[in-house]
Design a protein around this motif. Structure first.
Motif, PDB file in Angstrom:
ATOM      1  N   GLY A 258       0.840  -1.197   0.000  1.00 48.37           N
ATOM      2  CA  GLY A 258       0.000   0.000   0.000  1.00 48.37           C
ATOM      3  C   GLY A 258       0.870   1.240   0.000  1.00 48.37           C
ATOM      4  N   HIS A 259       0.533   2.205   0.877  1.00 44.97           N
ATOM      5  CA  HIS A 259       1.261   3.488   0.845  1.00 44.97           C
ATOM      6  C   HIS A 259       1.576   4.121   2.186  1.00 44.97           C
ATOM      7  CE1 HIS A 259       0.266   3.003  -3.301  1.00 44.97           C
ATOM      8  NE2 HIS A 259       1.154   3.940  -3.571  1.00 44.97           N
ATOM      9  N   GLU A 260       0.713   3.953   3.165  1.00 45.87           N
ATOM     10  CA  GLU A 260       0.930   4.687   4.416  1.00 45.87           C
ATOM     11  C   GLU A 260       1.769   3.856   5.381  1.00 45.87           C
ATOM     12  OE1 GLU A 260      -2.709   6.209   6.051  1.00 45.87           O
ATOM     13  OE2 GLU A 260      -3.222   7.241   4.185  1.00 45.87           O
ATOM     14  N   ILE A 293       5.543  -4.431  -0.926  1.00 47.36           N
ATOM     15  CA  ILE A 293       5.100  -4.247  -2.317  1.00 47.36           C
ATOM     16  C   ILE A 293       4.687  -2.779  -2.454  1.00 47.36           C
ATOM     17  CG2 ILE A 293       3.230  -4.805  -3.964  1.00 47.36           C
ATOM     18  CD1 ILE A 293       4.661  -7.303  -3.726  1.00 47.36           C
ATOM     19  N   CYS A 294       4.885  -2.225  -3.620  1.00 44.90           N
ATOM     20  CA  CYS A 294       4.450  -0.850  -3.939  1.00 44.90           C
ATOM     21  C   CYS A 294       5.094   0.176  -2.997  1.00 44.90           C
ATOM     22  CB  CYS A 294       2.930  -0.727  -3.935  1.00 44.90           C
ATOM     23  SG  CYS A 294       2.177  -1.457  -5.399  1.00 44.90           S
ATOM     24  N   CYS A 295       4.350   1.206  -2.633  1.00 44.56           N
ATOM     25  CA  CYS A 295       5.010   2.320  -1.945  1.00 44.56           C
ATOM     26  C   CYS A 295       5.128   2.152  -0.441  1.00 44.56           C
ATOM     27  CB  CYS A 295       4.342   3.637  -2.315  1.00 44.56           C
ATOM     28  SG  CYS A 295       4.827   4.137  -3.979  1.00 44.56           S
ATOM     29  N   ASN A 311       6.965  -4.679  -7.459  1.00 43.62           N
ATOM     30  CA  ASN A 311       6.165  -3.477  -7.692  1.00 43.62           C
ATOM     31  C   ASN A 311       4.721  -3.849  -8.029  1.00 43.62           C
ATOM     32  OD1 ASN A 311       7.150  -4.427 -10.133  1.00 43.62           O
ATOM     33  ND2 ASN A 311       8.074  -2.500 -10.761  1.00 43.62           N
ATOM     34  N   PHE A 312       3.958  -2.867  -8.446  1.00 44.38           N
ATOM     35  CA  PHE A 312       2.497  -2.983  -8.528  1.00 44.38           C
ATOM     36  C   PHE A 312       1.998  -4.294  -9.150  1.00 44.38           C
ATOM     37  CE2 PHE A 312      -1.309  -1.910 -11.191  1.00 44.38           C
ATOM     38  CZ  PHE A 312      -2.228  -1.872 -10.151  1.00 44.38           C
ATOM     39  N   LEU A 313       2.520  -4.644 -10.326  1.00 46.17           N
ATOM     40  CA  LEU A 313       1.975  -5.820 -11.020  1.00 46.17           C
ATOM     41  C   LEU A 313       2.397  -7.132 -10.368  1.00 46.17           C
ATOM     42  CD1 LEU A 313       2.161  -4.948 -14.837  1.00 46.17           C
ATOM     43  CD2 LEU A 313       0.210  -4.816 -13.296  1.00 46.17           C
ATOM     44  N   GLN A 332      -4.494   2.319  -1.332  1.00 48.97           N
ATOM     45  CA  GLN A 332      -4.039   2.644  -2.695  1.00 48.97           C
ATOM     46  C   GLN A 332      -3.237   1.520  -3.375  1.00 48.97           C
ATOM     47  OE1 GLN A 332      -1.913   6.430  -2.423  1.00 48.97           O
ATOM     48  NE2 GLN A 332      -3.409   7.140  -0.936  1.00 48.97           N
ATOM     49  N   CYS A 333      -3.624   1.272  -4.622  1.00 52.86           N
ATOM     50  CA  CYS A 333      -2.932   0.342  -5.522  1.00 52.86           C
ATOM     51  C   CYS A 333      -3.023  -1.110  -5.067  1.00 52.86           C
ATOM     52  CB  CYS A 333      -1.485   0.772  -5.755  1.00 52.86           C
ATOM     53  SG  CYS A 333      -1.380   2.444  -6.414  1.00 52.86           S
ATOM     54  N   ILE A 334      -4.021  -1.416  -4.247  1.00 48.85           N
ATOM     55  CA  ILE A 334      -4.215  -2.786  -3.768  1.00 48.85           C
ATOM     56  C   ILE A 334      -5.322  -3.421  -4.613  1.00 48.85           C
ATOM     57  CG2 ILE A 334      -5.012  -4.161  -1.788  1.00 48.85           C
ATOM     58  CD1 ILE A 334      -3.844  -1.431  -0.269  1.00 48.85           C
ATOM     59  N   THR A 473      11.297   7.438  -8.307  1.00 54.64           N
ATOM     60  CA  THR A 473      10.397   7.180  -7.175  1.00 54.64           C
ATOM     61  C   THR A 473       9.425   6.068  -7.586  1.00 54.64           C
ATOM     62  OG1 THR A 473       8.766   8.759  -7.950  1.00 54.64           O
ATOM     63  CG2 THR A 473      10.375   9.583  -6.337  1.00 54.64           C
ATOM     64  N   GLY A 474       8.624   5.616  -6.620  1.00 52.10           N
ATOM     65  CA  GLY A 474       7.497   4.731  -6.885  1.00 52.10           C
ATOM     66  C   GLY A 474       7.878   3.390  -7.472  1.00 52.10           C
ATOM     67  N   CYS A 475       6.962   2.846  -8.280  1.00 54.62           N
ATOM     68  CA  CYS A 475       7.190   1.529  -8.866  1.00 54.62           C
ATOM     69  C   CYS A 475       8.298   1.564  -9.907  1.00 54.62           C
ATOM     70  CB  CYS A 475       5.893   0.996  -9.466  1.00 54.62           C
ATOM     71  SG  CYS A 475       4.739   0.499  -8.168  1.00 54.62           S
ATOM     72  N   TRP A 552       2.546   4.653 -16.712  1.00 57.26           N
ATOM     73  CA  TRP A 552       1.589   5.227 -15.749  1.00 57.26           C
ATOM     74  C   TRP A 552       0.269   4.459 -15.787  1.00 57.26           C
ATOM     75  CZ3 TRP A 552      -3.222   7.537 -16.484  1.00 57.26           C
ATOM     76  CH2 TRP A 552      -3.589   7.786 -17.816  1.00 57.26           C
ATOM     77  N   MET A 553      -0.384   4.440 -14.616  1.00 54.68           N
ATOM     78  CA  MET A 553      -1.631   3.699 -14.501  1.00 54.68           C
ATOM     79  C   MET A 553      -2.665   4.462 -13.669  1.00 54.68           C
ATOM     80  SD  MET A 553      -3.096   1.855 -11.778  1.00 54.68           S
ATOM     81  CE  MET A 553      -1.778   1.753 -10.614  1.00 54.68           C
ATOM     82  N   SER A 554      -2.277   5.070 -12.565  1.00 54.60           N
ATOM     83  CA  SER A 554      -3.277   5.527 -11.582  1.00 54.60           C
ATOM     84  C   SER A 554      -3.645   7.006 -11.746  1.00 54.60           C
ATOM     85  CB  SER A 554      -2.734   5.308 -10.166  1.00 54.60           C
ATOM     86  OG  SER A 554      -1.766   6.297  -9.890  1.00 54.60           O
ATOM     87  N   GLU A 555      -4.726   7.395 -11.078  1.00 58.68           N
ATOM     88  CA  GLU A 555      -5.125   8.811 -11.070  1.00 58.68           C
ATOM     89  C   GLU A 555      -4.084   9.660 -10.343  1.00 58.68           C
ATOM     90  OE1 GLU A 555      -8.896   7.779  -9.320  1.00 58.68           O
ATOM     91  OE2 GLU A 555      -9.988   8.619 -11.011  1.00 58.68           O
ATOM     92  N   LYS A 556      -3.372   9.030  -9.394  1.00 56.97           N
ATOM     93  CA  LYS A 556      -2.305   9.772  -8.711  1.00 56.97           C
ATOM     94  C   LYS A 556      -1.238  10.194  -9.720  1.00 56.97           C
ATOM     95  CE  LYS A 556      -1.724   6.398  -5.797  1.00 56.97           C
ATOM     96  NZ  LYS A 556      -0.899   5.590  -4.896  1.00 56.97           N
ATOM     97  N   ALA A 557      -0.955   9.308 -10.686  1.00 54.51           N
ATOM     98  CA  ALA A 557       0.054   9.637 -11.697  1.00 54.51           C
ATOM     99  C   ALA A 557      -0.412  10.821 -12.545  1.00 54.51           C
ATOM    100  CB  ALA A 557       0.326   8.420 -12.579  1.00 54.51           C
TER     101      ALA A 557
HETATM  102  O1  BF8 Z   1       1.959   5.465  -5.525  1.00 51.73           O
HETATM  103  S1  BF8 Z   1       3.796   4.101  -8.722  1.00 51.73           S
HETATM  104  S2  BF8 Z   1       1.348   1.708  -9.072  1.00 51.73           S
HETATM  105  S3  BF8 Z   1       2.344   1.973  -5.931  1.00 51.73           S
HETATM  106  S4  BF8 Z   1       0.423   4.860  -8.077  1.00 51.73           S
HETATM  107 FE1  BF8 Z   1       0.697   2.698  -7.297  1.00 51.73          FE
HETATM  108 FE2  BF8 Z   1       1.736   3.797  -9.387  1.00 51.73          FE
HETATM  109 FE3  BF8 Z   1       3.095   2.099  -7.980  1.00 51.73          FE
HETATM  110 FE4  BF8 Z   1       2.882   3.974  -5.258  1.00 51.73          FE
HETATM  111 NI1  BF8 Z   1       2.483   5.536  -7.314  1.00 51.73          NI
END
Ligand code: BF8
Length: 646
Positions: A258-260, A293-295, A311-313, A332-334, A473-475, A552-557
């Motif tokens: 997750g993230h937190e 896994i992930c962040c 990472n995410f996948l 997030q991202c679960i 950063t990130g994945c 990129w995949m998420s709305e955060k991106a």
């Molecule tokens: O916040 S990089 S798949 S884990 S959204 Fe999610 Fe994308 Fe990975 Fe981290 Ni960022």
């Protein structure tokens, strides 16, 4: 209708091995769902509107307007705004939860956490002009929690955290009217504006979108990073290892995802307690292995050196190793699919955030007051689950790569100049004289529509082969760690001789892992530090720098991309935002926005072309700064030197 690619060869062999294992066992993964997904053209182009019940409307040549008369650009802009509002909310709510923990510590309501980095507390407190002289640390922390909480609500003044941006950038935001006056306010206002019948001018709406994204990058994300540093420590270089092979066959395995980092940090501490290790041994295990896994992984990695399982996948694949006793998921991202994967094994998936429940996951009602007790209890349950492991279903790929992470801005500062003379001068000088051509931030997700890691890694290799220092950063950072690019030795081999030489001389590797996705704020801070050092312009838009999110995949991106563009950067995405059906909006984001903000988006999926776009942009910025001649001369000298073999 478009169809996703049927089968994709991964660039990571461990992933291929586990996908094959899943296939043999008849288990479904994200790639299977991606292969059978029929992608809707209207969704891809941003031309489906569900904002009221007169439709849903889909824009085409035959139906160029929705029921209310909204055209393609209005609809695409509204959809984009909502994605940025969601991304901003995710990062910022994460930041808010950390501020809550800071307050609990300050008010003495928990002994599971403490102020680990007082220096960082004082730095952030000074930004808010909080009196620090002669005061108790916890009093300062409480005042800081008040000041940070105030950044979320609406204020008559722009958010205080914006003052960290270069003065020139602040003036650009003021002129464009995009200074957020509060994180929550910017999101609520944007959601209001995208309601049926409110803001229909796509360009005007995009300004609201940019405002919310600034509240994300310079607000919520920066707050999340700062408070994490205060509570858990500002990262410094740390050794760790990555990929599914970190899951240890003879150990009790816990995976945090997750993230937190709030509960996970306590879980990490609980896993190290001698009583827990003895208990695991009493159940026949060699010990306890915590990985991530992930962040959440990135957070645990940066401060504690906890290994990264993937990472995410790779989240489903981690459970498919059959050796994970417990996976703790926060936000997030679960993937909800983890429930059905875990049902085939003994793995317990436990949701630890009160915000995020999923059918088939267990839940714990996380409470900061009793966090350490909860963490101990979870670790003990995971150990008890070791006996339930189905030994004949265990398959762990033999893949484990060592690497270095932990490059906060402070760590880079101190590496460049030492603890007492910390400076960015050697880095600036190397950029000015052309030994380092520029800086690229490569960030973001993985996406089953792309070969896992397969566009991130070649781009990073291409960048360092062309004298560009890379911040991750990130994945994307996990992708590069798996590919060996975060081992200083391997990275130096992949880097151009010039970059390798200068990195060795100034004491940093050519590829730097700066943290989780909220830690993209560290890239903004690094850009500000370079500018403060002098010689490379006055604004982020002046820097020979660019950003990229190839998978990129998420709305955060989407929100991250926006705040980098709003901060003056070129942002290259491996596939377009879902707006290309709004032609005028597309032109604005890829061209017009540059005039007002100095940054813009570019869409490109081929690595060689991505590389060319970034290098051309960096060279254009060098030219504008008047430092390209120096680089050309330096390259000529190097060629001469090599020809003479000296
Ligand atoms: O916040 S990089 S798949 S884990 S959204 Fe999610 Fe994308 Fe990975 Fe981290 Ni960022």
């Amino acid at each position: 209708m478009l169809k996703n690619q049927e089968s994709i060869q991964d660039s990571d062999p461990a992933t291929t091995q586990m996908r094959d294992a899943a296939k043999k066992r008849g288990m479904e993964t994200v790639w299977d769902r991606s292969a059978s997904n029929v992608v809707c053209k209207f969704g891809v182009e941003g031309l489906c509107c569900k904002n009221c019940n007169m439709g849903p409307c889909r824009i085409s040549a035959k139906a160029p307007r929705g029921m209310c008369g909204a055209d393609a650009d209005t609809i695409a802009a509204r959809n984009l705004s909502r994605a940025v509002a969601a991304g901003t909310s995710a990062h910022s709510d994460h930041g808010r939860h950390l501020v809550h923990t800071l307050r609990m510590v300050a008010e003495g309501k928990t002994d599971s956490y403490r102020i680990t980095d007082e220096r960082r507390l004082l730095e952030v407190a000074s930004l808010y002009k909080i009196e620090t002289e002669g005061r108790e640390t916890l009093d300062i922390a409480r005042d800081l929690a008040d000041a940070l909480d105030a950044e979320f609500a609406h204020s008559q003044e722009p958010m205080k955290t914006l003052s960290q941006a270069p003065v020139k950038r602040q003036a650009i935001w003021q002129k464009a009217g995009v200074q957020p006056h509060g994180i929550d306010h910017s999101v609520v206002e944007l959601m209001h504006r995208t309601h049926m019948g409110v803001d229909h001018a796509f360009g005007h709406l995009e300004l609201g979108t940019i405002t919310a994204s600034i509240a994300d990058g310079w607000g919520g994300s920066m707050i999340a990073t700062a408070v994490s540093d205060i509570l858990f420590g500002t990262p410094k270089p740390v050794l760790s290892s990555v990929n599914l092979g970190v899951i240890a066959k003879d150990h009790v395995n816990l995976v945090v995802h997750g993230h937190e980092p709030v509960l996970s940090d306590c879980v990490a501490a609980a896993c190290e307690e001698p009583a827990a290790i003895e208990y695991a041994k009493s159940k026949g295990a060699a010990g306890i292995r915590l990985s991530g896994i992930c962040c959440t992984a990135n957070e645990m990695l940066m401060r504690r050196g906890i290994p990264v399982a993937g990472n995410f996948l790779q989240q489903e694949l981690a459970i498919m190793t059959g050796a994970v006793e417990m996976m703790l998921v926060d936000v997030q991202c679960i993937m909800p699919s983890l429930a059905s994967v875990a049902a085939c094994f003994h793995t317990r998936v436990v949701a630890t955030s009160k915000l995020a429940h999923t059918a088939g996951f267990e839940t714990v009602d996380f409470n900061e007051e009793h966090a350490m007790e909860q963490a101990r209890s979870l670790v003990r349950s995971a150990i008890d689950n070791f006996a339930n492991r189905k030994k004949d279903m265990v398959e762990i790929p033999d893949s484990r790569v060592d690497f270095v992470a932990g490059f906060s801005v402070r760590a880079i500062h101190e590496m460049l100049g030492g603890r007492f003379r910390s400076t960015f001068r050697p880095l600036n000088d190397a950029i000015i004289d052309g030994r380092i051509r520029g800086i690229a931030g490569v960030v973001g997700c993985n996406n089953p529509k792309k070969n896992l890691d397969g566009t991130i890694v070649p781009l990073v290799k291409g960048l360092i082969a062309h004298d560009v220092l890379v911040l991750l950063t990130g994945c994307a950072a996990i992708s590069c760690a798996k590919a060996g690019l975060l081992s200083p030795e391997t990275a130096r081999e992949a880097a151009s001789p010039g970059l390798a030489e200068v990195c060795e001389a100034i004491g940093i590797p050519p590829v730097l892992h700066m943290g989780s996705c909220v830690d993209n704020s560290r890239i903004l801070s690094a850009a500000c530090a370079v500018l403060r050092e002098g010689g490379l312009g006055e604004d982020i838009a002046d820097l020979p720098a660019a950003g990229a999110a190839p998978e990129w995949m998420s709305e955060k991106a989407v929100a991250i991309g926006h705040y980098f563009v709003a901060s003056g950067m070129l942002v290259l995405l491996g596939s377009p935002l879902h707006i290309i059906g709004g032609e005028k909006l597309n032109d604005m984001l890829t061209q017009g926005v540059e005039e007002a903000f100095g940054g813009k988006f570019a869409w490109e999926s081929h690595t060689a072309k991505q590389l060319k776009i970034i290098l051309d942009h960096i060279d254009k910025k060098r030219e504008a700064l008047g430092i390209n001649t120096k680089r050309k001369r330096m390259l000529f000298d190097m060629k001469e030197r090599r020809a003479l073999d000296v």
